[in-house]
Design an enzyme around this catalytic site. Sequence first.
Site, PDB file in Angstrom:
ATOM      1  N   CYS A 192       4.043  28.879   1.062  1.00 16.90           N
ATOM      2  CA  CYS A 192       4.636  27.559   1.335  1.00 16.90           C
ATOM      3  C   CYS A 192       3.740  26.404   0.883  1.00 16.90           C
ATOM      4  CB  CYS A 192       4.945  27.421   2.823  1.00 16.90           C
ATOM      5  SG  CYS A 192       3.645  28.031   3.908  1.00 16.90           S
ATOM      6  N   HIS A 243       4.529  20.985   6.091  1.00 14.03           N
ATOM      7  CA  HIS A 243       3.113  20.885   5.759  1.00 14.03           C
ATOM      8  C   HIS A 243       2.863  19.564   5.026  1.00 14.03           C
ATOM      9  CE1 HIS A 243       2.886  24.937   6.957  1.00 14.03           C
ATOM     10  NE2 HIS A 243       2.945  25.545   5.803  1.00 14.03           N
TER      11      HIS A 243
END
Lengths: 348, 348
Positions: free
Chosen positions: A132, A252
């Site tokens: 990710c 994130h």
Amino acid sequence: MAEHNPVNVAVVGATGAVGEKIIKILEKKDLPIKELKLLSSERSAGKKVTFNNQELMVEEAQPESFSNIDIALFSAGGSISKQLAPEAVKRGAVVVDNTSAYRMADDVPLVVPEVNEADIKSHNGIIANPNCSTIQMVAVLKPIQEAFGLSRVIVSTYQAVSGAGNHANEELRTQTAQFLNNEEMTAELLPVKGDERHYPIAFNALPQIDVFQENGYTFEEMKMINESKKILHAQDLPVSATCVRLPFFTSHAESVYVDVEKDGLNVEDVWSVLNRADGVTLQDDPATQTYPTPLSATNKEDVFVGRVRKDLDSDKGFHLWVVSDNLIKGAAWNTIQIAERLIANKWL
Amino acid sequence: MAEHNPVNVAVVGATGAVGEKIIKILEKKDLPIKELKLLSSERSAGKKVTFNNQELMVEEAQPESFSNIDIALFSAGGSISKQLAPEAVKRGAVVVDNTSAYRMADDVPLVVPEVNEADIKSHNGIIANPNCSTIQMVAVLKPIQEAFGLSRVIVSTYQAVSGAGNHANEELRTQTAQFLNNEEMTAELLPVKGDERHYPIAFNALPQIDVFQENGYTFEEMKMINESKKILHAQDLPVSATCVRLPFFTSHAESVYVDVEKDGLNVEDVWSVLNRADGVTLQDDPATQTYPTPLSATNKEDVFVGRVRKDLDSDKGFHLWVVSDNLIKGAAWNTIQIAERLIANKWL
């Protein structure tokens, strides 16, 4: 994509954090699905999941589960992928694997469609979905690399707990409530399930994601470093990473420093390249305090960039702030995009 | 320090987040205090505060408050310092100022005692205490600079809300409870009190600390850049910073990249220098998952360092993870250390 022959799709890890997102996104997208098969470990088998108003039973994933499957989307952990992805391939499926099991294998394309779609074509049955934190960074690095050249990358990450799965979300929630009630926080999972020591993540920051490697870097850091080079086709590009887990649930963020090869660029030059980039949304206006945050990026498909600044000392240096939903573009959506391109390009 | 003549000390901003810490630390330390005077804005005047089992009344800070004061510790905001620090100096006090009001003035020493204690001597009545995020970074950079030379610094910060004061702590607490109760979060303070827009900090990350400057950097980032150069006596050292506010209460963390001048160093060389450094504690053992975190550093006086790694591509590059209590070493304790050295060196 209605002109394409419908395909049979299996989701492995259907009850996990990423699997759930995959099913939700498949409902919204027009992938030509004939049959959707939901698979999981023995523990979750028997659960029921709604897909397009139909109730589907989750079945235990076994080698025979993949007979008649055209595309299998794996996100049930590395050991399941190692065990079952070859079985799926043997039965004629193309696997899009969300774990780290095959990412660095030479014969497995590692793909972010906006960055290196053409790599999909050379697959031998397995295509790997990157980590990710890698996906959102390379989505921003690629247009810069193409326009200006890229000679160095230094990234510090700000990563959400959901990257460690639904249980990590629960741990953050439980510890947060404990802290607010003046109770001692119980830490049993993070930073790494199964590692020796656990630290509270609520109201804290943990500079460890995944296990330590012999060189002192964590596996998460090495994933960012090695995967970025592979996806960008830049084995000699210096990339370094510090990965930190933080107390928020989703998306994130990354503080990225890059050295470009071209002289004399300014912020507007970088903006203009990012503005044209596929899958990237620029949110950058200091005058109106406009920049992306984990909360603002959550449940969105794009990678968001702000805080673009020229380094004050280095003419070729730029700083960027990159945010994206780690479960969507960082996992489920990128996986589905790979499946879409497999079908659209007839690369199955 | 009992051999020194006792001094009269004033604390300006005695009811604020830093003022409270100053009073607590003064209780533990052996500064030879004859009288302690607690001062504040009109709003907080009249409050009572316990110091060494004595109840002291907080008085409104006015020019005359500083008659007979030897050392005045200011942490009531920049405008109060601008207004009253010269009045205190006029009345014979030496001011240690915790705000940004005088930090970059040529005739004001900016001091972290472990780094540049000797600079105190040249004061003209005011000594400035650096920004919290600067203090902990230079405490670690200085021994590296001395031992190996320093040619570049790139930092990304992970900063606690208490840097924005007690009201920011309350905002994080309120928003956290709202989120857990599925209520909408009310954002009225962060990222910057008085700025146009406010964003939730709970379960989020805000890439803005203090107001934006014309060059696209925030004032917090420029403070780290400019103050570090001044304290390290290195005007030409390239320093760049990205400052991010995060949902924890106390202690800032920093991901610091440095280029040193010396070739061929390894992690052990850096460890050995940091192990000998004053005020720095090394907590770095990947094999036992040992590294500092905001929670582990809170209520401690030292600056903690871990995750020391050599860059994988640059022979002169090292990465470090630096954590310290922003209210203690980042503010109150550093202020008191300056006062201690003023007295011990007879530099009043």
